[in-house]
Design an enzyme around this catalytic site. Structure first.
Site, PDB file in Angstrom:
ATOM      1  N   GLU A 172       0.802  -1.220   0.000  1.00 57.95           N
ATOM      2  CA  GLU A 172       0.000   0.000   0.000  1.00 57.95           C
ATOM      3  C   GLU A 172       0.835   1.270   0.000  1.00 57.95           C
ATOM      4  O   GLU A 172       0.796   2.049   0.954  1.00 57.95           O
ATOM      5  CB  GLU A 172      -0.954   0.011   1.209  1.00 57.95           C
ATOM      6  CG  GLU A 172      -1.855  -1.210   1.270  1.00 57.95           C
ATOM      7  CD  GLU A 172      -2.960  -1.092   2.303  1.00 57.95           C
ATOM      8  OE1 GLU A 172      -2.915  -0.156   3.116  1.00 57.95           O
ATOM      9  OE2 GLU A 172      -3.868  -1.920   2.278  1.00 57.95           O
ATOM     10  N   GLU A 378      -5.144  -8.606   0.965  1.00 53.82           N
ATOM     11  CA  GLU A 378      -5.799  -8.276   2.238  1.00 53.82           C
ATOM     12  C   GLU A 378      -7.286  -8.054   2.014  1.00 53.82           C
ATOM     13  O   GLU A 378      -7.678  -7.400   1.056  1.00 53.82           O
ATOM     14  CB  GLU A 378      -5.263  -6.973   2.869  1.00 53.82           C
ATOM     15  CG  GLU A 378      -3.894  -7.078   3.453  1.00 53.82           C
ATOM     16  CD  GLU A 378      -3.410  -5.760   4.076  1.00 53.82           C
ATOM     17  OE1 GLU A 378      -4.256  -4.916   4.442  1.00 53.82           O
ATOM     18  OE2 GLU A 378      -2.191  -5.590   4.167  1.00 53.82           O
TER      19      GLU A 378
END
Ligand code: PNW
Length: 476
Positions: A172, A378
């Site tokens: 991320e 995720e």
């Protein structure tokens, strides 16, 4: 329809990876053990007012010492894969120069334990724990950090390449650049839109250089990727100004990564949107080619969709985007945009529950990048869990969240998305960044006073899914 009608209706492809994910700073603790130096998250969490009630990762869930017990929990969950991150300041304490073997040995032991339980390791090189030494030298806004990152990638490839088959570079980067240097709700807590854009570029460059270092150091067949938290965006209305808001957030949230990493160039509209802030002269001529490296798949982290519109009178702006409270925007160049909370169910994070966002996102990726395999690296939800009088943790809302997202994923695969695996966030409750230990994402409950682990009902349900490769016919 009875169970006969639905049995096998949600079967996943053969070889599909059933995983769970964690990150080093969120679980390891042992922050001063075996030569580890502070990361930016040690510094940030010790700074008063930055993390809920002053929580830090100093002890976390003591995984550095309890990893064997934790691998047993994974085996009980039926996992075929486990995604963890390597702590940069644990293996290269000054952020440059020689590696510390004791730090690397921890990951070698962890991986050996995983392999002994037939669990495939997926190693993330960077899940936000920049060595503080490198932040002191300027951090991600500086080009040198990207170069240091590639050296560190080479160290990890040499140390783990004989036993880890899948690597991702960054987790991320949007959070690292825009929450870390833009809104300041994540470490290092800077609030400078130009620094955030510079950080974005040097994260992109670090990714590209690290992919090259990994390819050079890993045996043939090793898979290399990145994990992105792509923002699935919906306009509040079909009005042109709301579609324009979607375009702007898509540019600085998604295409700032997808463009250089997968297409070899920054989007023109992003450069135009941010032209009043910077001329992007920190991008050197060879950089786009260095960033644009072939990837074996892309990791997608998905939690919720975002509803956006043009800011109207009386709208707050960046405060309402679910990314923490800050007077500073994590969206440089997209100032006049408002985020809206759709009605309906929310998790303990206040994030809306909407699995159709995952379906839509996978459709978009399949259309825009045909032939590119994906992993969901995720997905999960925080709820307010408690141990019941009988010692169990009943978390039906989490089970329903996971089931609904797996149904959406199954539908996306049936409609052509090439998704090879799913990693639940998270294996166990842990240090949830600015929220400290107040938000629990785990399949396994952790009592922080005793470090006692208790699998939640979701863990038992997920074990059935992982073992059978399909969703059980009963709703939860
Ligand atoms: C991800 N946002 O963080 C991280 O990869 C995990 O370490 C984290 O624990 C998990 O999701 C749950 O939060 C995010 O503001 C943090 O959009 C913030 C955002 C998204 C993901």
């Amino acid at each position: 329809a009875g169970p006969e009608a639905t049995a096998g209706a949600h079967r996943f492809p053969p070889g599909f990876l059933w995983g769970a994910a964690t990150a080093a700073y969120q679980i390891e603790g042992a922050v001063a053990e075996d030569g580890r130096t502070p990361s930016i998250w040690d510094t940030f969490s010790r700074t008063p007012g930055k993390v809920f009630e002053g929580h830090t990762g100093e002890v976390a869930v003591d995984h550095y010492r309890r990893f064997r017990e934790d691998v047993r929990l994974m085996a009980d969950l039926g996992l075929s894969a486990y995604r963890f991150s390597v702590s940069w300041p644990r293996v290269q304490p000054s952020g440059r120069g020689p590696a510390v073997q004791k730090g690397l040995d921890f990951y070698r032991r962890l991986v050996d334990e995983l392999l002994a339980h037939s669990i495939q390791p997926v190693a993330t090189l960077y899940h936000w724990d920049l060595p503080q030494h490198l932040e002191d030298a300027g951090g991600w806004p500086e080009r040198a950090t990207a170069e240091r990152f590639a050296e560190y990638a080479g160290i990890v490839a040499d140390a783990l390449g004989d036993r880890v088959g899948r690597f991702t570079t960054l987790n991320e980067p949007w959070c690292s650049a825009f929450l870390g240097y833009g809104s300041g709700v994540h470490a290092p807590g800077r609030t400078d839109p130009v620094a955030a854009l510079r950080a974005a570029h040097h994260l992109n460059l670090g990714h590209g250089l690290a992919v090259q270092a990994l390819r050079a150091g890993l045996p043939a067949g090793a898979e290399v990727s990145v994990s992105l938290n792509l923002h699935q965006l919906r306009p509040l209305t079909a009005a042109p100004e709301d579609l324009e808001a979607v375009r702007r957030i898509d540019a600085v949230g998604n295409r700032v990564w997808l463009g250089p990493m997968l297409s070899g160039a920054y989007p023109e509209d992003l450069l135009a949107d941010t032209a009043h802030l910077t001329d992007w002269s920190f991008v050197r001529p060879g950089d786009p080619a260095a960033i644009h490296q072939p990837l074996d798949w892309v990791g997608i982290n998905y939690y919720m969709p975002n509803v956006v519109s043009a800011a109207r009178d009386g709208d707050g702006s960046a405060q309402h985007d679910g990314h923490g409270n800050s007077a500073h925007s994590p969206w440089p160049g997209a100032d006049a945009v408002a985020f809206h909370q759709p009605p309906g169910e929310r998790t303990a994070m206040g994030w809306s529950v909407d699995p159709s966002g995952l379906y839509d996102l996978l459709g978009r990726m399949t259309r825009d990048y045909p032939g590119l395999p994906m992993l969901i690296t995720e997905n999960g939800a925080a709820y307010e869990d408690a141990v019941g009088p009988d010692g169990t943790v009943d978390d039906p809302a989490r089970t329903a969240y996971v089931r609904a997202h797996l149904e959406a994923l199954h539908r996306a695969i049936a409609d052509g998305a090439d998704v090879r695996g799913y990693f639940l966030w998270s294996l166990m409750d842990n240090f949830e960044w600015a929220y400290g230990y107040a938000k629990r994402f785990g399949a396994v409950y952790v009592d922080y006073a005793t470090q006692r682990r208790t699998p939640k009902a979701t863990a038992r349900w997920y074990a059935r899914v992982a073992r059978s490769g399909e969703l059980p016919a009963d709703p939860v």
